[in-house]
Design a protein around this motif. Structure first.
Motif, short mmCIF file in Angstrom:
data_model
loop_
_atom_site.label_atom_id
_atom_site.label_comp_id
_atom_site.label_asym_id
_atom_site.label_seq_id
_atom_site.Cartn_x
_atom_site.Cartn_y
_atom_site.Cartn_z
N TYR A 142 -30.79 13.96 -2.93
CA TYR A 142 -31.53 14.28 -4.14
C TYR A 142 -30.60 14.25 -5.34
O TYR A 142 -29.62 15.00 -5.39
CB TYR A 142 -32.20 15.65 -4.04
CG TYR A 142 -32.89 16.03 -5.33
CD1 TYR A 142 -34.02 15.35 -5.76
CD2 TYR A 142 -32.41 17.07 -6.12
CE1 TYR A 142 -34.64 15.68 -6.96
CE2 TYR A 142 -33.02 17.41 -7.31
CZ TYR A 142 -34.15 16.70 -7.73
OH TYR A 142 -34.76 17.03 -8.91
N SER A 146 -31.62 12.34 -12.11
CA SER A 146 -32.81 11.48 -12.18
C SER A 146 -34.06 12.17 -11.67
O SER A 146 -35.18 11.78 -11.99
CB SER A 146 -32.59 10.19 -11.38
OG SER A 146 -32.50 10.47 -9.99
N ASN A 148 -34.82 12.12 -8.55
CA ASN A 148 -35.29 11.27 -7.47
C ASN A 148 -34.55 11.52 -6.17
O ASN A 148 -33.38 11.90 -6.17
CB ASN A 148 -35.10 9.79 -7.83
CG ASN A 148 -35.97 9.34 -8.98
OD1 ASN A 148 -37.06 9.86 -9.20
ND2 ASN A 148 -35.49 8.36 -9.74
N GLU A 150 -32.85 9.53 -3.38
CA GLU A 150 -32.27 8.19 -3.30
C GLU A 150 -31.82 7.90 -1.87
O GLU A 150 -31.51 8.83 -1.12
CB GLU A 150 -31.07 8.06 -4.24
CG GLU A 150 -31.38 8.42 -5.69
CD GLU A 150 -30.15 8.50 -6.56
OE1 GLU A 150 -30.27 8.32 -7.78
OE2 GLU A 150 -29.04 8.76 -6.01
N LYS A 168 -32.00 2.37 -2.52
CA LYS A 168 -33.31 2.72 -3.06
C LYS A 168 -33.11 3.79 -4.13
O LYS A 168 -32.53 4.84 -3.86
CB LYS A 168 -34.25 3.24 -1.96
CG LYS A 168 -34.74 2.17 -1.00
CD LYS A 168 -35.77 2.73 -0.04
CE LYS A 168 -36.26 1.65 0.93
NZ LYS A 168 -37.24 2.19 1.90
N GLU A 169 -33.62 3.52 -5.33
CA GLU A 169 -33.44 4.46 -6.43
C GLU A 169 -34.42 5.62 -6.38
O GLU A 169 -34.14 6.69 -6.92
CB GLU A 169 -33.59 3.73 -7.76
CG GLU A 169 -32.47 2.75 -8.05
CD GLU A 169 -32.56 2.17 -9.44
OE1 GLU A 169 -33.44 2.61 -10.22
OE2 GLU A 169 -31.76 1.28 -9.76
N SER A 170 -35.58 5.40 -5.77
CA SER A 170 -36.59 6.46 -5.72
C SER A 170 -37.44 6.32 -4.46
O SER A 170 -38.23 5.39 -4.34
CB SER A 170 -37.48 6.39 -6.96
OG SER A 170 -38.44 7.43 -6.95
N LYS A 172 -40.40 7.66 -2.18
CA LYS A 172 -41.62 8.42 -2.38
C LYS A 172 -42.45 8.47 -1.10
O LYS A 172 -42.47 7.52 -0.31
CB LYS A 172 -42.47 7.80 -3.49
CG LYS A 172 -41.82 7.86 -4.87
CD LYS A 172 -41.67 9.29 -5.37
CE LYS A 172 -41.12 9.34 -6.78
NZ LYS A 172 -40.90 10.74 -7.23
N LYS A 256 -39.50 16.95 -3.00
CA LYS A 256 -38.97 16.20 -4.14
C LYS A 256 -39.43 14.75 -4.10
O LYS A 256 -39.50 14.09 -5.14
CB LYS A 256 -37.45 16.27 -4.17
CG LYS A 256 -36.88 17.63 -4.54
CD LYS A 256 -37.30 18.08 -5.94
CE LYS A 256 -36.65 19.39 -6.34
NZ LYS A 256 -37.08 19.86 -7.69
N ALA A 257 -39.75 14.24 -2.90
CA ALA A 257 -40.23 12.86 -2.76
C ALA A 257 -41.74 12.76 -2.88
O ALA A 257 -42.31 11.69 -2.65
CB ALA A 257 -39.77 12.29 -1.42
#
Length: 302
Positions: A142, A146, A148, A150, A168-170, A172, A256-257
């Motif tokens: 985390y 950002s 995000n 990652e 991977k930047e984000s 989900k 957080k995701a």
């Protein structure tokens, strides 16, 4: 967090990521036999448990920013000599399947330094990470800057040196999902709600993906972007997952995701830390699936 604390956190991240490289090497070449010791929870320890625990503690000391650390193998506050954070971790999650060469992992959680964790909840967590040692070694982390979750993987630079690269930047988790990983299935023998939920998943043609390793079974939800991991309990099959070393950091990353977590009635992140050996049920994953889990478990409480 202010900019100074973020800088300290990034410093700690670099050390933790280096520790994962060391642990990956230890697992690849280490001994999978048991040593003549049992940890605080009554689990027989592998030599790998002891070695990976030492790697993590030594790394946290070298970071110079951690005040206390504690692990599943040593569930008491250990003074690391720094000032800024408390770190709880499971150095080698999946010891029971490492001998058959299945994927295992490391879980770590970073808390503010308040001299103790008693009385805090998962809402106080600053950051967390999960590393999985499979065909590749990867990390979910985390990023407080950002906001995000990652994903990072190991690559080699032009000089053949290992390095971490964000791939991977984000990450989900979708609200719906049809992958299920049902842990502690023995609980279904006397938890009729769990038995009914298992039947729901089967009759509605969900995809079963379960290895018996907490880290890979949860990690897939992030990467596939959907699904549920469920570890409910019963009188005859009580909770085994540890709040500080497994459940809370996983719940933090899941929420957080964009996912949801539950102990059967409310978010894992709302559970107050009462002691350093605390255990909890866990459901984590797609929001709609976790809400279904809560609905079924509520029927068992009536």
């Amino acid at each position: 967090m202010d900019s100074e604390q973020i800088a300290y956190l990034n410093q700690l991240k670099e050390h933790l990521f280096h520790a994962i490289l060391e642990i990956s090497d230890v697992i690849m070449y280490g001994d999978t036999h048991h040593v003549e010791t049992i940890n605080h929870f009554g689990d027989k320890q592998l030599s790998l448990d002891v070695l990976t625990d030492e790697v993590m503690f030594e790394t946290l000391r070298k970071s110079k920013v951690v005040k206390y650390a504690l692990s599943e193998e040593k569930p008491e506050l250990q003074d690391m000599g720094g000032d800024h954070f408390i770190v709880s971790f499971d150095p080698l999650d999946g010891s029971s399947i490492v001998d058959v060469n299945w994927s295992v992992g490391t879980i770590f959680c970073i808390w503010p330094n308040k001299d103790k964790l008693i009385g805090l909840t998962g809402r106080d967590i600053l950051s967390a990470g999960i590393a999985v040692y499979g065909p590749r070694t990867t990390i979910l982390w985390y990023n407080v800057e950002s906001g995000n979750v990652e994903e990072y993987s190991i690559k080699r630079d032009d000089n053949d040196k290992l390095m971490w690269v964000r791939i991977k930047e984000s990450v989900k988790i979708a609200e719906k999902g049809k992958i299920f990983a049902p842990a502690n299935m023995r609980a279904s023998a006397d938890n009729k709600a769990y038995e009914a939920l298992l039947e729901y998943w089967r009759t509605n043609k969900y995809t079963l993906r379960y290895t018996g390793g907490l880290v890979p079974d949860v990690y897939q939800i992030f990467i596939k972007g959907q699904g549920i991991f469920a570890n409910p309990v019963s009188k005859e099959a009580p909770a085994k997952l540890r709040l500080l070393y497994e459940v809370a950091p996983i719940a933090f990353l899941v929420e957080k995701a964009g996912g949801k977590t539950s102990n059967g009635s409310h978010s894992i992140l709302d559970i107050k830390v009462e002691d350093y050996t605390q255990k909890s049920p866990l459901a984590a994953g797609s929001k709609e699936e976790v809400e279904r889990f809560e609905k079924y478990m509520a029927e068992n409480r009536n």
